[in-house]
Scaffold this active site. Sequence first.
Site, short mmCIF file in Angstrom:
data_model
loop_
_atom_site.label_atom_id
_atom_site.label_comp_id
_atom_site.label_asym_id
_atom_site.label_seq_id
_atom_site.Cartn_x
_atom_site.Cartn_y
_atom_site.Cartn_z
CE LYS A 137 -11.43 54.14 34.06
NZ LYS A 137 -10.42 53.06 34.16
CG PHE A 190 -10.89 45.01 40.47
CD1 PHE A 190 -10.40 44.25 41.53
CD2 PHE A 190 -10.21 46.14 40.10
CE1 PHE A 190 -9.24 44.61 42.18
CE2 PHE A 190 -9.04 46.51 40.75
CZ PHE A 190 -8.55 45.74 41.79
CD GLN A 191 -9.75 49.04 43.23
OE1 GLN A 191 -9.82 49.95 42.41
NE2 GLN A 191 -8.75 48.95 44.09
CG MET A 216 -11.52 59.02 77.92
SD MET A 216 -11.48 60.12 79.35
CE MET A 216 -11.52 61.73 78.58
CD GLU A 267 -8.28 55.62 49.66
OE1 GLU A 267 -7.87 55.04 50.68
OE2 GLU A 267 -8.07 55.20 48.50
#
Lengths: 592, 180
Positions: free
Chosen positions: A171, A121-122, A487, A59
């Site tokens: 959902k 869940f999630q 760096m 993602e």
Amino acid sequence: MSDSKPHDPNQMTGAAMIVRALADHGVKHIFGYPGGAVLPIYDEIYQQSEVEHILVRHEQGAGHAAEGYARSTGLPGVVLVTSGPGATNMVTPLADALMDSIPLVCITGQVPTHLIGNDAFQECDTVGITRPCTKHNWLVRDVNDLAKVLHEAFYVATTGRPGPVVVDVPKDVQFATGTYHPPRKSDVHISYSPRVKGDANAIRKAVSLLAGAKKPIIYSGGGVINSGLAASKLLRELVEVTGFPITSTLMGLGAYPASGPNWLGMLGMHGTYEANMAMHDCDVMLCVGARFDDRITGRTDAFSPNSKKIHIDIDPSSINKNIRVDIPIIGDCGNVLGDILQVFKSEAKKPDTKDWWKTIATWRARNSLAYKTNNDVILPQYAIQRLFEATRGHDTYITTEVGQHQMWAAQFFGFEEPHRWMTSGGLGTMGYGLPAALGVQVAHPDSLVIDIGGDASVQMTMQEMSAAVQHELPIKIFILNNQYMGMVRQWQQLLHGNRLSHSYSEALPDFVKLAEAYGGVGFQCSKPGDLDGALQEMIKVKKPVLFDCRVAALENCFPMIPSGKAHNEMLLPLEANDEATAAAFAGGKALV
Amino acid sequence: MEQPASAYFMEERHDPNETHTLTVLVANEPGVLARVIGLFSGRGYNIESLTVSETESHKHVSRITIVTTGTPMVITQIKHQLDRMIPVHRVVDMTLTGRSIERELAMVKLRGTGEHRVEALRLAEAFRARVIDATIESFVFEITGNTGKINQFIDLMRPLGLVEISRTGVAAISRGPEGM
């Protein structure tokens, strides 16, 4: 439900509304990754052809790709990810886009409303987690609010100071049926109305300051790019009409062409000596769409001590945040520049800046970007210069990762136009460049898109090579490989007694084989004499490329204003011997 | 009824909502209020009213009074969620103790002349509201009481030229000699 009722075309599921709203806002491409809580939306995407979905591998890649897409087109970038880990993986790109003022619309799935707060869940508190890293965010609990929220999201992301927004859609709301309506004015909070037009009085005062300047400078930033192509044109015209020298922040490169006669180069920590000295010694400073970031100002109490400052910014909170200014002008850069030009042309004439240009010429003569050439190993600066030469005549877009290579790219690659330079400035996100290049290539399929990377950064989002291969996006990943986090090592050398704690990558992949494993093409080059030929070959390839450019391992990035020092305390490259370095960094630790 | 295919679609049980007043003692440290509010917004709980102020400065303890609504299960869950936060000392459900006093303060501004003015003063006296500011065309009343009483007062003032209301939200304390 009777069959005799006429079918209302605006009655649809929440999932259908989302895809419809994207189409209504002219969205052609979205970047995303499916998951449980966005399956209804993916089902809608499957059944239409207006909006093309680009499947990434992580993602974060979707987020940076959307940023690249947005920055190279001026359009909002759109991301679709699932709940929980999908949303948390988006946090870095959201924070990045907020810092660099990039319009993103991110749609996240959420667990059904009745499970919210139950540690489902999630599930995660997406709106809570993303609140500090978005311009605004929404959780939509009722399908009948969805259309309004989506339209408002696009409006908020793209107007005023652009930024990322998140719309979190449970959902059950995606499944529920409600009424859709096309975008309309009343969709937006009445409390949100960014100011576009500058105050006429302030503009008049600014012009009289500019007209009376003896040692002026224009300091422009990413705001000019965000304002659109017209703003860059007006900026160029203002430089021409006034004859003033101009410098720019990292984010603003390309607004004024690098080949232009009044260009001083980038300013700030790794900016040119002439740009920083001119900032320090000027008597009138016109800041356009920049925000006096700490990488720009150095020590704030010694920042341009004798100048009157004019600051044009669309965000009132940027005014007087770090540096007190004399004339703040709140408004859109393009709009205000247009007004300034108009007043200047009718009421003022070109100030005499000959002496000032003479002084600038003496600073320029110090040649602050000089480096020792070498016939045996490729110097990173040389590599960027040759890359720049090789891309002349091509329609080129450059993205970068974060670190030394990023600064060298900014110093040695000449940008002639806005929207050609995509880099993570504010947040400094390693791993930005590869997925950003992917997004740019989606928007400009026939252009040459190159990510200038480092061997460390590029591995943070390497998986998106697979997405590039899938979608036939011939991005070129040009890796300045010095086997160090350069760096980090540079700061350890300068500030931490040369104790190189964990800045050396003991093991690196074989980038050529890695490219081939992904289905792309790999190049490796380690001799200066072979570089031009290899670059030509790379440009010809119509597939994703990893170019492993082996460069001098211990080269450091100069010139440099040590953190916490003033603009006139720069360390120049050919003068950066051990003694000068020790002196420059004496007197305490740099804080950031 | 058809069995849902996934746990995602099991319907919530709809027990009737109850209103509870919670007193939360917290360490007075930066960000503590944001943590408490973030818990409510993140987990979808309601806040009807919230007041906060430091009450024991020598112990750096602040007292938050929250009025919330939810099913009995949700109310219990809210208390547990609050209690497990690190800077939270104690959570007391004042509604469950059944022995609490709740008060709110409101300042109510009215504008008007003549009959309305007289009527407003008369009602204010009946509600034991005090006049804390007056001009020839306006009053500001201060009223304390429980939420119901204040709502009622405001409703009565509405037709008499109500201009503006500022309310503190509910503060609560238990009856009797014991502290919490």
